[in-house]
Design a protein around this motif. Structure first.
Motif: not given
Length: 294
Positions: A93-96, A174-178
């Motif tokens: 969602c953040f990367g959308q 996966v955006p952001l989480i890593p």
């Protein structure tokens, strides 16, 4: 306590200026009601669960035995899948970037579940790789008495556990989480490894504080770093508008068997050849042939 009357207008004006979204380009992430948000607390629990699964008895429940281990790992995997699905969906969602696209639909949740299941299926291989890191740390430090001490106490193993999980999530787009996971490890250990770096087996970092490994680093097998080592970029190519060009290879390549001693700085897309040794406090911006000592 209310502010004095003489300051009320000043504070009100400041609030209006700080709340003007037209002046926040790139500084304001507008949450859409109902979309999940990444949670550092949940990601810390995810890392804790992964450590408990990867190193049972050292993390998580300390009273495990051969009879109960399957039950406890099963419980932890079930909890891990639920938490990881939620956080991966929050990252998606953040990367959308499409403001009209909702992130709470079946498609996003299904994708998050698939990614979570894929990552969990990779944990046996992650454990096999971490076992080589534990062995490298044990054999590389005469102060280490046994593998259990290395697993329980050494910051390198804590940081590498986070890195190897974050790296798989990074590879799954996966955006952001890593990045949040890598920064959790950075805060915990002082070791900063970008999840995009590629690191081989039998890797160890002695002491660890202040180590920085950049996003496009490639590190071979049986490599050892000491505290304060920086594997960084020398410069940033710019586009026609003067902005840095993203995602270009800009960090060093360390081939198998390289040793880099404390506070050395290696910059740029250069290659440190197999079995080369970089001494403490050195500044290296050129290729180093295999077997050479700097």
């Amino acid at each position: 306590m209310n502010p004095p009357e003489s300051y009320t207008n000043l504070l009100r004006q400041t609030v209006e200026e700080l709340s003007d979204t037209s002046k926040m380009q790139g500084l304001f992430h507008q949450h859409r009601h109902g979309d999940p948000l990444p949670s550092s607390a949940a990601l810390e629990e995810i890392i804790g669960l992964c450590r408990a699964v990867l190193f049972p008895g050292y993390y998580g429940k300390s009273t495990l035995n051969a009879v109960t281990v399957r039950y406890h790992i099963g419980m932890e995997i079930e909890r891990l899948f639920a938490l990881l699905t939620a956080q991966v969906q929050a990252g998606l969602c953040f990367g959308q970037q499409d403001d009209d696209c909702r992130c709470t639909g079946v498609d996003f949740h299904t994708k998050a579940e698939a990614i979570a299941a894929t990552l969990i299926s990779m944990l046996p291989q992650v454990r096999r790789t971490l076992a080589t890191d534990v062995e490298a740390a044990y054999l590389g430090d005469p102060a280490a008495q046994n593998n259990g001490e290395v697993i329980s106490c050494y910051p390198a193993i804590r940081a590498l556990t986070c890195y190897r999980i974050a790296h798989e999530l990074y590879r799954l787009d996966v955006p952001l989480i890593p990045r949040i996971i890598s920064e959790l490890a950075h805060s915990e250990t002082g070791i900063d490894i970008h999840p995009g770096a590629q690191i081989g087996e039998y890797f160890t970092i002695d002491h660890g504080t202040g180590v920085v490994i950049g996003a496009t680093c490639i590190i071979g097998n049986h490599v050892k770093l000491y505290q304060g080592v920086t594997l960084g970029a020398k410069s940033f190519p710019l586009d026609v508008n003067g902005n840095p060009i993203k995602n270009n290879p800009r960090h060093p390549i360390l081939e198998d068997g390289v040793i880099v001693y404390s506070n050395a700085t290696i910059l740029g897309r250069i290659t440190i050849g197999r079995d080369a040794v970089i001494g403490a406090n050195k500044w290296v911006t050129h290729d180093v042939p295999a077997g050479q000592k700097v």
